[in-house]
Motif scaffolding. Structure first.
Motif, PDB file in Angstrom:
ATOM      1  N   PHE A 119       0.843  -1.204   0.000  1.00 18.45           N
ATOM      2  CA  PHE A 119       0.000   0.000   0.000  1.00 18.45           C
ATOM      3  C   PHE A 119       0.878   1.255   0.000  1.00 18.45           C
ATOM      4  O   PHE A 119       0.577   2.243  -0.673  1.00 18.45           O
ATOM      5  CB  PHE A 119      -0.912   0.015   1.222  1.00 18.45           C
ATOM      6  CG  PHE A 119      -2.071  -0.945   1.168  1.00 18.45           C
ATOM      7  CD1 PHE A 119      -2.214  -1.841   0.123  1.00 18.45           C
ATOM      8  CD2 PHE A 119      -3.017  -0.961   2.181  1.00 18.45           C
ATOM      9  CE1 PHE A 119      -3.282  -2.728   0.076  1.00 18.45           C
ATOM     10  CE2 PHE A 119      -4.087  -1.832   2.149  1.00 18.45           C
ATOM     11  CZ  PHE A 119      -4.220  -2.721   1.097  1.00 18.45           C
ATOM     12  N   ARG A 120       1.969   1.202   0.764  1.00 16.62           N
ATOM     13  CA  ARG A 120       2.856   2.373   0.874  1.00 16.62           C
ATOM     14  C   ARG A 120       3.525   2.657  -0.479  1.00 16.62           C
ATOM     15  O   ARG A 120       3.670   3.819  -0.869  1.00 16.62           O
ATOM     16  CB  ARG A 120       3.885   2.139   1.969  1.00 16.62           C
ATOM     17  CG  ARG A 120       4.762   3.343   2.297  1.00 16.62           C
ATOM     18  CD  ARG A 120       5.469   3.190   3.631  1.00 16.62           C
ATOM     19  NE  ARG A 120       4.490   3.242   4.712  1.00 16.62           N
ATOM     20  CZ  ARG A 120       4.178   2.186   5.480  1.00 16.62           C
ATOM     21  NH1 ARG A 120       4.765   1.016   5.296  1.00 16.62           N
ATOM     22  NH2 ARG A 120       3.274   2.309   6.433  1.00 16.62           N
ATOM     23  N   ILE A 121       3.929   1.622  -1.181  1.00 15.77           N
ATOM     24  CA  ILE A 121       4.524   1.801  -2.509  1.00 15.77           C
ATOM     25  C   ILE A 121       3.500   2.412  -3.468  1.00 15.77           C
ATOM     26  O   ILE A 121       3.811   3.338  -4.230  1.00 15.77           O
ATOM     27  CB  ILE A 121       5.041   0.454  -3.052  1.00 15.77           C
ATOM     28  CG1 ILE A 121       6.238  -0.029  -2.216  1.00 15.77           C
ATOM     29  CG2 ILE A 121       5.424   0.580  -4.521  1.00 15.77           C
ATOM     30  CD1 ILE A 121       6.677  -1.445  -2.536  1.00 15.77           C
ATOM     31  N   ILE A 122       2.266   1.909  -3.421  1.00 14.57           N
ATOM     32  CA  ILE A 122       1.206   2.465  -4.265  1.00 14.57           C
ATOM     33  C   ILE A 122       0.988   3.939  -3.939  1.00 14.57           C
ATOM     34  O   ILE A 122       0.811   4.786  -4.825  1.00 14.57           O
ATOM     35  CB  ILE A 122      -0.099   1.664  -4.091  1.00 14.57           C
ATOM     36  CG1 ILE A 122       0.083   0.224  -4.595  1.00 14.57           C
ATOM     37  CG2 ILE A 122      -1.260   2.337  -4.819  1.00 14.57           C
ATOM     38  CD1 ILE A 122      -1.077  -0.695  -4.269  1.00 14.57           C
ATOM     39  N   GLY A 123       1.030   4.258  -2.631  1.00 18.72           N
ATOM     40  CA  GLY A 123       0.861   5.643  -2.213  1.00 18.72           C
ATOM     41  C   GLY A 123       1.959   6.544  -2.734  1.00 18.72           C
ATOM     42  O   GLY A 123       1.707   7.684  -3.152  1.00 18.72           O
ATOM     43  N   TYR A 154      -1.484  14.188   4.624  1.00 16.25           N
ATOM     44  CA  TYR A 154      -0.906  13.408   5.711  1.00 16.25           C
ATOM     45  C   TYR A 154      -2.005  12.689   6.490  1.00 16.25           C
ATOM     46  O   TYR A 154      -3.071  13.245   6.758  1.00 16.25           O
ATOM     47  CB  TYR A 154      -0.122  14.317   6.668  1.00 16.25           C
ATOM     48  CG  TYR A 154       1.321  14.515   6.252  1.00 16.25           C
ATOM     49  CD1 TYR A 154       2.364  14.159   7.099  1.00 16.25           C
ATOM     50  CD2 TYR A 154       1.647  15.044   5.008  1.00 16.25           C
ATOM     51  CE1 TYR A 154       3.691  14.330   6.714  1.00 16.25           C
ATOM     52  CE2 TYR A 154       2.957  15.219   4.617  1.00 16.25           C
ATOM     53  CZ  TYR A 154       3.977  14.860   5.479  1.00 16.25           C
ATOM     54  OH  TYR A 154       5.282  15.021   5.106  1.00 16.25           O
ATOM     55  N   MET A 155      -1.716  11.434   6.825  1.00 18.97           N
ATOM     56  CA  MET A 155      -2.618  10.621   7.635  1.00 18.97           C
ATOM     57  C   MET A 155      -1.773   9.721   8.528  1.00 18.97           C
ATOM     58  O   MET A 155      -0.555   9.591   8.331  1.00 18.97           O
ATOM     59  CB  MET A 155      -3.525   9.745   6.753  1.00 18.97           C
ATOM     60  CG  MET A 155      -4.433  10.502   5.811  1.00 18.97           C
ATOM     61  SD  MET A 155      -5.441   9.393   4.752  1.00 18.97           S
ATOM     62  CE  MET A 155      -6.578   8.700   5.967  1.00 18.97           C
ATOM     63  N   HIS A 156      -2.420   9.088   9.521  1.00 19.07           N
ATOM     64  CA  HIS A 156      -1.744   8.014  10.226  1.00 19.07           C
ATOM     65  C   HIS A 156      -1.418   6.915   9.216  1.00 19.07           C
ATOM     66  O   HIS A 156      -2.156   6.702   8.250  1.00 19.07           O
ATOM     67  CB  HIS A 156      -2.633   7.451  11.338  1.00 19.07           C
ATOM     68  CG  HIS A 156      -2.843   8.404  12.481  1.00 19.07           C
ATOM     69  ND1 HIS A 156      -3.881   9.301  12.501  1.00 19.07           N
ATOM     70  CD2 HIS A 156      -2.148   8.590  13.630  1.00 19.07           C
ATOM     71  CE1 HIS A 156      -3.819  10.004  13.626  1.00 19.07           C
ATOM     72  NE2 HIS A 156      -2.789   9.597  14.328  1.00 19.07           N
ATOM     73  N   SER A 157      -0.321   6.208   9.443  1.00 19.87           N
ATOM     74  CA  SER A 157       0.166   5.240   8.464  1.00 19.87           C
ATOM     75  C   SER A 157      -0.810   4.084   8.273  1.00 19.87           C
ATOM     76  O   SER A 157      -1.690   3.839   9.102  1.00 19.87           O
ATOM     77  CB  SER A 157       1.539   4.710   8.887  1.00 19.87           C
ATOM     78  OG  SER A 157       2.506   5.741   8.847  1.00 19.87           O
ATOM     79  N   TYR A 158      -0.620   3.355   7.182  1.00 20.78           N
ATOM     80  CA  TYR A 158      -1.521   2.251   6.826  1.00 20.78           C
ATOM     81  C   TYR A 158      -1.626   1.235   7.959  1.00 20.78           C
ATOM     82  O   TYR A 158      -0.631   0.751   8.488  1.00 20.78           O
ATOM     83  CB  TYR A 158      -1.042   1.565   5.542  1.00 20.78           C
ATOM     84  CG  TYR A 158      -1.163   2.461   4.336  1.00 20.78           C
ATOM     85  CD1 TYR A 158      -2.410   2.809   3.833  1.00 20.78           C
ATOM     86  CD2 TYR A 158      -0.034   2.986   3.714  1.00 20.78           C
ATOM     87  CE1 TYR A 158      -2.537   3.646   2.732  1.00 20.78           C
ATOM     88  CE2 TYR A 158      -0.144   3.822   2.611  1.00 20.78           C
ATOM     89  CZ  TYR A 158      -1.397   4.157   2.131  1.00 20.78           C
ATOM     90  OH  TYR A 158      -1.517   5.000   1.052  1.00 20.78           O
TER      91      TYR A 158
END
Length: 277
Positions: free
Chosen positions: A197-201, A210-214
């Motif tokens: 998910f982080r790579i997609i982001g 900005y948000m709290h992490s996945y």
């Protein structure tokens, strides 16, 4: 003359009703304040930016410290610094606290960490067969705690909603009931799904969102400009790092944040604290 809130109450009347000196709640608040001071001092020592979050920022702005009925502290660090901070806390333990994550507590399956006090115990008042109670009692460490959340930019809100639902369901359905499945599910989410998910982001997300992490169980969306760089904020007479624009963060999260909520909206966790010292 003390300032009156919209309800006619004053800070002093709130203190006397909810957290007077010597009460269990006030003792818990002061214990967590000591823990927060320790976390910030440690973060500064190793060059990590660690700040107050959520209701504690609101409390600092409206009450100068804890919201009188509040019983927790949340702190955040950038996702890039989160592992460094947690690894240091585990490698250099405090005699009264422990850094709780899945590596130190096999019953902890969340995507953030907690600093737990070893001299207290939170006792749940939830029904004995409830999912929340089972999740709470699956944990080895159950003392007063400070949640330490990673946060980051380039977030995709719908992916974070999905990530949070996956983590919530894993914890509620499996923790304390199916430990093997809980650990397997945690490993898959933590080491495969959420990094993907982080790579997609990073490829398609908004760098200014900005948000709290996945995997965190929160969905607040904030522009980068109100999050960083951190600015000092006073909480219970101590200076902590806070967001770049604390007022705007509170407006986004709480609306007219200087107004007190009605009594039936003043949430208190179903927790009783036992002190061993």
């Amino acid at each position: 003359m003390q300032k009156q809130f919209n309800t006619g109450e004053t800070q002093e009347s709130l203190r006397q009703e909810y957290n007077p000196d010597g009460s269990v709640l006030r003792r818990a608040q002061l214990r967590m304040l000591d823990m927060a001071i320790y976390l910030q001092e440690t973060a500064k020592k190793i060059g990590v930016s660690c700040r107050l979050d959520g209701g504690n920022v609101l409390g600092a702005m409206r009450h100068g410290g804890f919201i009188p009925w509040d019983d927790d502290i949340d702190m955040v660090v950038s996702q890039k610094e989160f592992k460094t901070f947690c690894d240091y806390l585990k490698a250099h333990p405090h005699p009264d606290y422990i850094l709780q994550d899945n590596s130190t507590d096999a019953g902890f399956y969340k995507e953030w960490a907690c600093l737990r006090d070893l001299r207290t115990e939170n006792r749940s008042h939830d029904d004995a067969d409830s999912e929340d109670r089972r999740m709470h009692e699956a944990q080895k460490y159950r003392g007063l705690h400070i949640d330490i959340f990673p946060y980051e930019g380039n977030m995709i809100p719908w992916l974070q909603h999905l990530a949070a639902k996956l983590s919530v369901n894993l914890n509620l359905k499996c923790a304390g009931k199916y430990p093997f499945i809980a650990q397997l599910g945690y490993d898959i989410l933590h080491y495969a799904v959420f990094p993907t998910f982080r790579i997609i982001g990073k490829l398609f997300g908004n760098p200014n969102l900005y948000m709290h992490s996945y995997g965190a169980w929160f969905y607040e969306q904030n522009p980068k400009s109100i999050m960083i760089p951190h600015k000092d904020i006073v909480f219970e007479g101590y200076t902590f790092e806070g967001p770049a624009d604390a007022e705007e963060l509170c407006r986004i999260a709480y609306g007219d944040f200087m107004k007190l909520p009605p009594r039936d909206k003043r949430d208190r966790h179903k927790i009783d604290v036992k002190f061993f010292d």
